[in-house]
Each structure stands twice: as C-alpha cells, then as structure tokens.
Design a protein around this motif. Structure first.
Motif, short mmCIF file in Angstrom:
data_model
loop_
_atom_site.label_atom_id
_atom_site.label_comp_id
_atom_site.label_asym_id
_atom_site.label_seq_id
_atom_site.Cartn_x
_atom_site.Cartn_y
_atom_site.Cartn_z
N ALA A 1 63.96 -59.52 11.65
CA ALA A 1 65.05 -58.56 11.49
C ALA A 1 65.45 -57.88 12.80
N TYR A 2 64.70 -58.14 13.86
CA TYR A 2 64.96 -57.50 15.16
C TYR A 2 65.49 -58.53 16.15
N GLU A 3 66.26 -58.05 17.10
CA GLU A 3 66.77 -58.93 18.16
C GLU A 3 65.61 -59.35 19.06
N ASP A 4 65.53 -60.64 19.35
CA ASP A 4 64.42 -61.19 20.13
C ASP A 4 64.28 -60.58 21.51
N ASP A 5 65.37 -60.14 22.11
CA ASP A 5 65.29 -59.62 23.47
C ASP A 5 64.87 -58.15 23.51
N LYS A 6 64.51 -57.57 22.36
CA LYS A 6 64.13 -56.16 22.30
C LYS A 6 62.61 -55.96 22.31
N PHE A 7 61.84 -57.04 22.18
CA PHE A 7 60.39 -56.94 22.10
C PHE A 7 59.74 -58.25 22.51
N GLU A 8 58.44 -58.21 22.72
CA GLU A 8 57.64 -59.41 22.93
C GLU A 8 56.71 -59.56 21.73
N TYR A 9 56.61 -60.74 21.19
CA TYR A 9 55.61 -61.03 20.16
C TYR A 9 54.73 -62.13 20.72
N LEU A 10 53.46 -61.83 20.84
CA LEU A 10 52.52 -62.77 21.44
C LEU A 10 51.35 -62.99 20.49
N VAL A 11 50.78 -64.17 20.55
CA VAL A 11 49.60 -64.50 19.76
C VAL A 11 48.47 -64.80 20.73
N ALA A 12 47.39 -64.01 20.63
CA ALA A 12 46.21 -64.20 21.49
C ALA A 12 45.14 -64.92 20.67
N ASN A 13 44.96 -66.18 20.94
CA ASN A 13 43.99 -67.00 20.23
C ASN A 13 42.59 -66.64 20.72
N ILE A 14 41.74 -66.12 19.82
CA ILE A 14 40.40 -65.70 20.26
C ILE A 14 39.49 -66.89 20.58
N LYS A 15 39.96 -68.10 20.33
CA LYS A 15 39.18 -69.29 20.70
C LYS A 15 39.38 -69.64 22.18
N THR A 16 40.33 -68.94 22.83
CA THR A 16 40.53 -69.15 24.26
C THR A 16 39.90 -67.99 25.02
N GLU A 17 39.60 -68.22 26.27
CA GLU A 17 38.99 -67.16 27.09
C GLU A 17 39.93 -65.96 27.22
N GLU A 18 41.20 -66.23 27.48
CA GLU A 18 42.18 -65.15 27.65
C GLU A 18 42.32 -64.31 26.37
N GLY A 19 42.41 -64.98 25.23
CA GLY A 19 42.54 -64.27 23.96
C GLY A 19 41.29 -63.47 23.63
N SER A 20 40.15 -64.06 23.86
CA SER A 20 38.88 -63.38 23.61
C SER A 20 38.73 -62.15 24.50
N LEU A 21 39.08 -62.28 25.76
CA LEU A 21 38.99 -61.14 26.69
C LEU A 21 39.92 -60.00 26.29
N LEU A 22 41.11 -60.33 25.81
CA LEU A 22 42.05 -59.29 25.37
C LEU A 22 41.48 -58.54 24.17
N ALA A 23 40.89 -59.27 23.23
CA ALA A 23 40.28 -58.64 22.05
C ALA A 23 39.14 -57.72 22.46
N VAL A 24 38.29 -58.19 23.34
CA VAL A 24 37.15 -57.39 23.80
C VAL A 24 37.64 -56.16 24.55
N LYS A 25 38.63 -56.33 25.41
CA LYS A 25 39.16 -55.21 26.19
C LYS A 25 39.62 -54.07 25.28
N HIS A 26 40.21 -54.41 24.15
CA HIS A 26 40.75 -53.39 23.25
C HIS A 26 39.84 -53.10 22.06
N GLY A 27 38.64 -53.70 22.06
CA GLY A 27 37.64 -53.39 21.05
C GLY A 27 38.04 -53.78 19.64
N VAL A 28 38.71 -54.92 19.50
CA VAL A 28 39.16 -55.37 18.18
C VAL A 28 38.69 -56.80 17.93
N SER A 29 38.78 -57.20 16.68
CA SER A 29 38.47 -58.58 16.32
C SER A 29 39.76 -59.25 15.84
N HIS A 30 39.61 -60.47 15.36
CA HIS A 30 40.79 -61.19 14.86
C HIS A 30 41.36 -60.46 13.64
#
Length: 99
Positions: free
Chosen positions: A33-62
């Motif tokens: 319902a929102y214009e694509d250029d108004k936000f970023e939607y990203l998916v951080a896969n916790i099976k990857t190092e980058e995704g796992s590090l982002l989850a740990v950095k913010h203290g959350v799980s999947h």
C-alpha cells in the motif's frame, strides 16, 4: 540500505521457518500500500553471516521485524507473526513518524 534517508523495515528471517514465511507475507501485503521509494524493505537471512550478525547486534531472533528511522536508528522490534491488522497499524505509525 539502512540509514540511507528512508525508513527501513528489516525482517530477521529463517527461510526454513513457516512462521517467518507467514510474517514475510503479511509484511509484503501491508507494504504494497506504500510507494516503494518511501522505504526500504530488507530480509536478513539468519543462515548467512550478515543476517546472523544483524540479529545478534539487535538482540533478536528470527520471526522479527526491525523498524529503523531514516538515519538508521532502530526504533522498534516486532516479534511475529501477529494479527495483520495490528501489524498494519504498527507499520502505518512507523511510516507516519519516520517516512
């Protein structure tokens, strides 16, 4: 893409998790319902190092959405899946305040 001048919604995601897939579907439906250029939607896969590090950095799980302001400050973590009407309200409020 976080902190690039637009609010970001990042899903901490495990592709093997059915609840993660449900949350992703809900989120994509709501963001349609929102214009694509108004936000970023990203998916951080916790099976990857980058995704796992982002989850740990913010203290959350999947099965979690992280909501960031335009400068990259994490504003809220939303554990899901939750009722779509509630999630829609959370995202709408985030977009009004930070979009």
């Amino acid at each position: 893409k976080i902190g690039n001048g637009r609010p970001a919604i990042v899903q901490i995601h495990d592709p093997n998790c059915s609840m993660c897939r449900t949350l992703q579907g809900q989120t994509r439906d709501i963001l349609g319902a929102y214009e694509d250029d108004k936000f970023e939607y990203l998916v951080a896969n916790i099976k990857t190092e980058e995704g796992s590090l982002l989850a740990v950095k913010h203290g959350v799980s999947h099965v979690t959405l992280l909501l960031f302001d335009a400068k990259g400050k994490m504003i809220q973590a939303v554990r899901g899946p939750i009722r779509k009407s509630i999630l829609s309200g959370i995202i709408a409020k985030h977009m009004r305040q930070y979009g």
